[in-house]
Design a protein around this motif. Sequence first.
Motif, PDB file in Angstrom:
ATOM      1  N   GLY A 192       0.687  -1.337   0.015  1.00  0.00           N
ATOM      2  CA  GLY A 192      -0.094   0.021  -0.119  1.00  0.00           C
ATOM      3  C   GLY A 192       0.904   1.275   0.038  1.00  0.00           C
ATOM      4  N   GLN A 193       0.014   2.253   0.321  1.00  0.00           N
ATOM      5  CA  GLN A 193       0.834   3.733   0.354  1.00  0.00           C
ATOM      6  C   GLN A 193       0.357   3.987   1.895  1.00  0.00           C
ATOM      7  OE1 GLN A 193      -0.221   4.346  -4.448  1.00  0.00           O
ATOM      8  NE2 GLN A 193       0.559   6.261  -3.296  1.00  0.00           N
ATOM      9  N   ALA A 194       1.395   5.080   2.217  1.00  0.00           N
ATOM     10  CA  ALA A 194       1.130   6.011   3.549  1.00  0.00           C
ATOM     11  C   ALA A 194       1.681   7.132   3.129  1.00  0.00           C
ATOM     12  CB  ALA A 194       1.833   5.084   4.589  1.00  0.00           C
ATOM     13  N   TRP A 195       1.108   7.930   3.862  1.00  0.00           N
ATOM     14  CA  TRP A 195       1.662   9.792   3.840  1.00  0.00           C
ATOM     15  C   TRP A 195       2.366   9.988   5.026  1.00  0.00           C
ATOM     16  CZ3 TRP A 195      -2.139   7.558   1.142  1.00  0.00           C
ATOM     17  CH2 TRP A 195      -2.375   7.887   0.074  1.00  0.00           C
ATOM     18  N   ASP A 196       3.426  10.835   4.977  1.00  0.00           N
ATOM     19  CA  ASP A 196       4.294  11.310   6.096  1.00  0.00           C
ATOM     20  C   ASP A 196       3.951  12.529   6.542  1.00  0.00           C
ATOM     21  OD1 ASP A 196       5.437  13.263   4.610  1.00  0.00           O
ATOM     22  OD2 ASP A 196       7.251  11.854   3.907  1.00  0.00           O
ATOM     23  N   SER A 197       4.539  12.920   7.537  1.00  0.00           N
ATOM     24  CA  SER A 197       4.127  14.289   8.219  1.00  0.00           C
ATOM     25  C   SER A 197       4.048  15.495   7.233  1.00  0.00           C
ATOM     26  CB  SER A 197       4.759  14.576   9.296  1.00  0.00           C
ATOM     27  OG  SER A 197       6.233  14.648   9.090  1.00  0.00           O
ATOM     28  N   ALA A 198       4.769  15.395   6.059  1.00  0.00           N
ATOM     29  CA  ALA A 198       4.942  16.594   5.280  1.00  0.00           C
ATOM     30  C   ALA A 198       4.051  16.360   3.942  1.00  0.00           C
ATOM     31  CB  ALA A 198       6.435  16.400   4.569  1.00  0.00           C
ATOM     32  N   GLY A 199       3.167  15.155   4.153  1.00  0.00           N
ATOM     33  CA  GLY A 199       2.294  14.981   3.071  1.00  0.00           C
ATOM     34  C   GLY A 199       2.774  14.225   1.870  1.00  0.00           C
ATOM     35  N   ASN A 200       3.895  13.499   1.839  1.00  0.00           N
ATOM     36  CA  ASN A 200       4.505  12.914   0.964  1.00  0.00           C
ATOM     37  C   ASN A 200       4.080  11.392   0.953  1.00  0.00           C
ATOM     38  OD1 ASN A 200       6.284  15.059   0.027  1.00  0.00           O
ATOM     39  ND2 ASN A 200       7.503  14.658   1.876  1.00  0.00           N
ATOM     40  N   ASP A 201       3.962  11.056  -0.118  1.00  0.00           N
ATOM     41  CA  ASP A 201       3.400   9.460  -0.001  1.00  0.00           C
ATOM     42  C   ASP A 201       4.505   8.465  -0.281  1.00  0.00           C
ATOM     43  OD1 ASP A 201       3.131  10.544  -2.649  1.00  0.00           O
ATOM     44  OD2 ASP A 201       1.813   9.018  -3.350  1.00  0.00           O
ATOM     45  N   HIS A 202       4.627   7.238   0.405  1.00  0.00           N
ATOM     46  CA  HIS A 202       5.404   6.208   0.696  1.00  0.00           C
ATOM     47  C   HIS A 202       4.852   5.055   0.109  1.00  0.00           C
ATOM     48  CE1 HIS A 202       8.795   8.615   3.056  1.00  0.00           C
ATOM     49  NE2 HIS A 202       7.566   9.397   3.171  1.00  0.00           N
ATOM     50  N   ALA A 203       5.708   4.308  -0.510  1.00  0.00           N
ATOM     51  CA  ALA A 203       5.170   2.760  -0.877  1.00  0.00           C
ATOM     52  C   ALA A 203       5.848   1.877   0.616  1.00  0.00           C
ATOM     53  CB  ALA A 203       6.360   2.367  -2.002  1.00  0.00           C
ATOM     54  N   VAL A 204       4.755   1.200   0.976  1.00  0.00           N
ATOM     55  CA  VAL A 204       4.762   0.499   2.252  1.00  0.00           C
ATOM     56  C   VAL A 204       4.274  -0.546   2.032  1.00  0.00           C
ATOM     57  CG1 VAL A 204       4.682   2.744   3.711  1.00  0.00           C
ATOM     58  CG2 VAL A 204       2.566   1.263   3.253  1.00  0.00           C
ATOM     59  N   ARG A 205       4.820  -1.713   3.022  1.00  0.00           N
ATOM     60  CA  ARG A 205       4.094  -3.058   3.247  1.00  0.00           C
ATOM     61  C   ARG A 205       3.708  -3.407   4.693  1.00  0.00           C
ATOM     62  NH1 ARG A 205       8.981  -6.489   1.932  1.00  0.00           N
ATOM     63  NH2 ARG A 205       9.571  -6.120   4.174  1.00  0.00           N
TER      64      ARG A 205
END
Length: 379
Positions: A192-205
């Motif tokens: 999936g994807q997750a957003w960091d505190s700055a609003g950038n999206d990351h690929a995650v598992r």
Amino acid sequence: MLSSLKKPLIVGTLLAAAALGLPGVATAATAGPVDLGTLPGDTFSRVTAINAAGTMVGESYPRDVRMRFHPVKWDKHGRISALPTLGGEQGSAIAVNDIGVAVGWAFDVHEEVHAVRWAPDGTVTALPGAGSSSANVISRTGVIAGSSVTAQGTPVSVRWAADGSVTELAALPGGGQTHVTGITGDGALISGQAWDSAGNDHAVRWNATGAITDLSPGNQGNPGATAAAINDFGVIAGTVTEAGRQVPVAWKRDGRQVRLDWPASPASATPRAINNAGVVVGSGDVDFAENRAVRWSAGGVTVLEPARRSEAVALNASGTVVGNVESVAARWAADGTETILGALPGGQYSWATGINPEGTIIGMSDLSYGWHAVYWPAS
């Protein structure tokens, strides 16, 4: 309808092909798609998933300013039947596993939306959750993942075990929302994807306990990374952002990132699906920002359709790829031979969106008054 048959060109010859034009194109007749129709009283339909047995799920809805979706399934012969809601008017079936368990969302009598599971006989069960929720993916073993809302009103991603118990999937430290994109066949890993505190999206598992792994920790300060799809071995295909462009990558089960070659750089390329052999398909930008259907494999990158606007969106275990060429559904055999699949009588456009292990393809096609779910039987 006519089918175009031709071999792909390796991306290294792409510019030469564009300059010289297409080679001779053979043609062959095709029967075109089969109309999956709608429920009585509805006008449009959409098929969202197909399993190995040929069971298809999706939604049927009327021509109305107020969209009212009705969950449906089709058997392998294309016969439609309604799936029950929780007493409300609307719902949608989003995914189905190989034993015929479907998941999605449905309204209750108070018009509140809940993630649901439909048994093979159609019996509907609401999945536990504090608020509005939807089930988006289901594993071969019956593990489900999707979205929910906490008692405090915070949107979260969740995992439902086969026994129905629910686990909240962790967010990034200090981060915000998350989104599920896929699940392994055994249900052990979720992409999936997750957003960091700055609003950038990351690929995650996520693993079975809900713990999160950031696959793109170096993405801080960049506008995005995506995890588009995951195979049963936990390999994820997606993109990272470099200098404002999307770079195709794969993450191995141990988290190692591998770049997928795209010689048309600095143009972007975007993976869409991955099979258990590790073959990835998607699209890449070429001249004038036009997309081309692309396949990445151990043998390198291949442009499946070198001359026309196209994209590849799904593939099966045997390596058959589906997508579209100039807004008409297309299939590419494992050797790269392309077949244009055509549209419904009276229609001009179609899209192929999925394929099962037997080669049955699902998608949609236009009619004079809108869109219908369709399928192309395995050839």
